[in-house]
Design an enzyme around this catalytic site. Structure first.
Site, PDB file in Angstrom:
ATOM      1  N   GLU A 195      19.101  -5.987   9.522  1.00  0.00           N
ATOM      2  CA  GLU A 195      18.177  -6.889  10.213  1.00  0.00           C
ATOM      3  C   GLU A 195      17.643  -7.952   9.259  1.00  0.00           C
ATOM      4  O   GLU A 195      17.552  -9.126   9.600  1.00  0.00           O
ATOM      5  CB  GLU A 195      16.991  -6.059  10.711  1.00  0.00           C
ATOM      6  CG  GLU A 195      16.787  -6.117  12.194  1.00  0.00           C
ATOM      7  CD  GLU A 195      15.610  -5.237  12.593  1.00  0.00           C
ATOM      8  OE1 GLU A 195      15.878  -4.219  13.230  1.00  0.00           O
ATOM      9  OE2 GLU A 195      14.454  -5.577  12.286  1.00  0.00           O
ATOM     10  N   TYR A 207       6.133   2.677 -10.669  1.00  0.00           N
ATOM     11  CA  TYR A 207       6.639   3.115  -9.368  1.00  0.00           C
ATOM     12  C   TYR A 207       7.093   4.584  -9.452  1.00  0.00           C
ATOM     13  O   TYR A 207       8.023   4.919 -10.192  1.00  0.00           O
ATOM     14  CB  TYR A 207       7.799   2.228  -8.883  1.00  0.00           C
ATOM     15  CG  TYR A 207       7.408   0.782  -8.597  1.00  0.00           C
ATOM     16  CD1 TYR A 207       6.067   0.381  -8.547  1.00  0.00           C
ATOM     17  CD2 TYR A 207       8.368  -0.189  -8.362  1.00  0.00           C
ATOM     18  CE1 TYR A 207       5.712  -0.941  -8.286  1.00  0.00           C
ATOM     19  CE2 TYR A 207       8.013  -1.514  -8.091  1.00  0.00           C
ATOM     20  CZ  TYR A 207       6.680  -1.874  -8.068  1.00  0.00           C
ATOM     21  OH  TYR A 207       6.340  -3.184  -7.815  1.00  0.00           O
TER      22      TYR A 207
HETATM   23  P1  NDP Z   1       8.016  -5.527   2.627  1.00  0.00           P
HETATM   24  O1  NDP Z   1       6.742  -6.193   2.912  1.00  0.00           O
HETATM   25  O2  NDP Z   1       9.250  -6.158   3.167  1.00  0.00           O
HETATM   26  O3  NDP Z   1       7.900  -4.010   3.125  1.00  0.00           O
HETATM   27  C1  NDP Z   1       9.011  -3.172   3.045  1.00  0.00           C
HETATM   28  C2  NDP Z   1       8.866  -1.985   3.992  1.00  0.00           C
HETATM   29  O4  NDP Z   1       8.752  -2.429   5.355  1.00  0.00           O
HETATM   30  C3  NDP Z   1      10.102  -1.142   3.944  1.00  0.00           C
HETATM   31  O5  NDP Z   1      10.121  -0.258   2.864  1.00  0.00           O
HETATM   32  C4  NDP Z   1      10.102  -0.479   5.315  1.00  0.00           C
HETATM   33  O6  NDP Z   1       9.162   0.590   5.259  1.00  0.00           O
HETATM   34  C5  NDP Z   1       9.574  -1.611   6.189  1.00  0.00           C
HETATM   35  N1  NDP Z   1      10.666  -2.459   6.708  1.00  0.00           N
HETATM   36  C6  NDP Z   1      11.470  -3.314   6.011  1.00  0.00           C
HETATM   37  N2  NDP Z   1      12.344  -3.928   6.811  1.00  0.00           N
HETATM   38  C7  NDP Z   1      12.084  -3.469   8.062  1.00  0.00           C
HETATM   39  C8  NDP Z   1      12.669  -3.732   9.312  1.00  0.00           C
HETATM   40  N3  NDP Z   1      13.680  -4.593   9.442  1.00  0.00           N
HETATM   41  N4  NDP Z   1      12.157  -3.096  10.413  1.00  0.00           N
HETATM   42  C9  NDP Z   1      11.146  -2.212  10.284  1.00  0.00           C
HETATM   43  N5  NDP Z   1      10.557  -1.906   9.108  1.00  0.00           N
HETATM   44  C10 NDP Z   1      11.021  -2.542   7.998  1.00  0.00           C
HETATM   45  O7  NDP Z   1       8.272  -5.426   1.042  1.00  0.00           O
HETATM   46  P2  NDP Z   1       7.596  -4.484  -0.068  1.00  0.00           P
HETATM   47  O8  NDP Z   1       6.158  -4.302   0.169  1.00  0.00           O
HETATM   48  O9  NDP Z   1       8.455  -3.289  -0.234  1.00  0.00           O
HETATM   49  O10 NDP Z   1       7.775  -5.431  -1.331  1.00  0.00           O
HETATM   50  C11 NDP Z   1       9.088  -5.722  -1.809  1.00  0.00           C
HETATM   51  C12 NDP Z   1       9.165  -5.409  -3.280  1.00  0.00           C
HETATM   52  O11 NDP Z   1       8.213  -6.201  -3.990  1.00  0.00           O
HETATM   53  C13 NDP Z   1       8.783  -3.971  -3.681  1.00  0.00           C
HETATM   54  O12 NDP Z   1       9.791  -3.038  -3.436  1.00  0.00           O
HETATM   55  C14 NDP Z   1       8.466  -4.140  -5.143  1.00  0.00           C
HETATM   56  O13 NDP Z   1       9.658  -4.191  -5.904  1.00  0.00           O
HETATM   57  C15 NDP Z   1       7.782  -5.500  -5.160  1.00  0.00           C
HETATM   58  N6  NDP Z   1       6.301  -5.395  -5.151  1.00  0.00           N
HETATM   59  C16 NDP Z   1       5.612  -5.918  -6.209  1.00  0.00           C
HETATM   60  C17 NDP Z   1       4.251  -5.831  -6.289  1.00  0.00           C
HETATM   61  C18 NDP Z   1       3.539  -6.391  -7.463  1.00  0.00           C
HETATM   62  O14 NDP Z   1       2.323  -6.146  -7.638  1.00  0.00           O
HETATM   63  N7  NDP Z   1       4.197  -7.141  -8.323  1.00  0.00           N
HETATM   64  C19 NDP Z   1       3.467  -5.167  -5.231  1.00  0.00           C
HETATM   65  C20 NDP Z   1       4.276  -4.682  -4.126  1.00  0.00           C
HETATM   66  C21 NDP Z   1       5.629  -4.817  -4.099  1.00  0.00           C
HETATM   67  P3  NDP Z   1       9.284   1.975   6.056  1.00  0.00           P
HETATM   68  O15 NDP Z   1      10.667   2.144   6.564  1.00  0.00           O
HETATM   69  O16 NDP Z   1       8.885   2.997   5.079  1.00  0.00           O
HETATM   70  O17 NDP Z   1       8.264   1.873   7.141  1.00  0.00           O
END
Ligand code: NDP
Length: 324
Positions: free
Chosen positions: A298, A54
């Site tokens: 939220e 990351y």
């Molecule tokens: P989500 O699917 O929840 O996406 C998170 C993103 O969505 C945020 O960074 C934000 O982005 C947006 N968001 C979150 N909450 C809200 C809301 N209430 N309203 C509007 N937009 C919102 O989770 P991630 O994809 O981040 O996955 C979570 C964790 O899983 C990662 O941080 C990582 O640690 C892990 N992961 C592991 C993987 C693997 O291969 N093992 C792959 C991917 C993730 P923004 O504000 O920028 O638009």
């Protein structure tokens, strides 16, 4: 906050946890990350997810600095890292993958970046076809015996390879993987529900699920375009933008029905989508991503919404989308 055991292990993780992918390093610096981690700690979150890759290690540096700066007692939080992709652009063959050499080096580097003496959870970020399964299991077992890692697991591994790792560990008296980290959300269900859940039940594996909001698509924020500053507008993630906007277009009718259902329930799309994940008892923890305090507020509301989900409401939520 509520806590669930990581499979049959004794470790209790908060059902909502917080990860650093895309956000730390690429979108947020230390100041913003500090506010968000502090908010998570205040809400009872006890697990923070990370990976060597990351932001090429910068996400782990930020998280480590913030946890030290906030003076969170080491016995009050869990932190993870993942090994496979490497922590530099264009890694050399010994700087990526699951060889004994890279796992050992990557673990030591993650400990330094995260400023901890041990990792609570350590994941093999992908399966590595170029390394014998026994080499991976032996190396993880050694890290556990050295006290550098408490629980090891896999991420996005085919179930046959998880089975092989477990069988190798059992046959040689080694510590077997304790958890898998798969993608799981309303738009991505089949692998988790049909392949991983039976395996997890059989072997007591925990699951730390990623992208519960499909990178924000399920929040509804992309319904009318791509907001400035959002994940899909972040430089370097054009591949994700292309993939998710095409999903948005394919699923537009379902996404609109889901938005209407959230309004009817009196909550946000994000809270409803996260509550649906929480309703599955085979999920040990739902890993959130968030770039703003209001998003976390939220998202934490999902805890209360999850208590209100009955079979009928779950079925209505699921009926918005095809099962993929
Ligand atoms: P989500 O699917 O929840 O996406 C998170 C993103 O969505 C945020 O960074 C934000 O982005 C947006 N968001 C979150 N909450 C809200 C809301 N209430 N309203 C509007 N937009 C919102 O989770 P991630 O994809 O981040 O996955 C979570 C964790 O899983 C990662 O941080 C990582 O640690 C892990 N992961 C592991 C993987 C693997 O291969 N093992 C792959 C991917 C993730 P923004 O504000 O920028 O638009």
């Amino acid at each position: 906050m509520q806590y669930r055991r990581l499979g049959t292990s004794g470790l209790q993780l908060s059902v909502l946890s917080y990860g650093a992918w895309v956000t730390f390093g690429d979108q947020l610096g230390r100041g913003e990350a500090r506010e968000l981690i502090a908010q998570c700690i205040d809400a009872g979150v006890n697990f923070f997810d990370n990976a060597e890759t990351y932001a090429n290690g910068e996400a782990e540096r930020i998280m480590g600095d913030v946890l030290v700066d906030l003076r969170v007692p080491r016995d009050a939080f869990c932190v993870s890292s993942k090994v496979y992709f490497g922590a530099v652009n264009d890694p050399k063959p010994t700087q990526r993958g699951l060889s004994r050499k890279h796992i050992r080096d990557a673990c030591d580097q993650a400990l330094m970046r995260l400023r901890v003496d041990y990792l609570d959870l350590y994941f093999c970020h992908r399966a590595d076809p170029e390394v014998p399964i026994g080499e991976v299991v032996l190396t993880m077992d050694l890290l556990i015996r050295q006290g550098k890692v408490l629980y090891w697991g896999t991420s996005e591994w085919p179930v046959e390879q998880i089975r092989e790792a477990i069988a190798f560990a059992h046959a040689h008296g080694l510590v077997a993987p304790q958890m898998e980290q798969p993608q799981y959300n309303l738009l991505h269900r089949t692998h988790f529900e049909h392949e991983l859940m039976p395996l997890a039940r059989e072997h007591g594996l925990g699951t730390t699920i990623w992208s519960p909001l499909a990178s924000g698509l399920l929040s509804g924020k992309y319904a009318d375009g791509v907001p400035t500053g959002s994940r899909l507008s972040t430089p370097g993630y054009e591949w994700l933008r292309k993939r998710l906007l095409s999903r948005r277009d394919e699923l537009s009718a379902g996404l609109a029905r889901f938005a209407a259902l959230a309004r009817e329930v009196g909550t946000t799309q994000s809270a409803l989508a996260l509550a649906w994940c929480l309703a599955n008892p085979q999920v040990s923890t739902v890993m959130l991503g968030a770039t703003q305090r209001t998003q976390l507020d939220e998202n934490f509301a999902a805890l209360e919404i999850a208590n209100r989900l009955d079979t009928a409401l779950l079925a209505r939520i699921e009926s918005c989308f095809p099962v993929l």
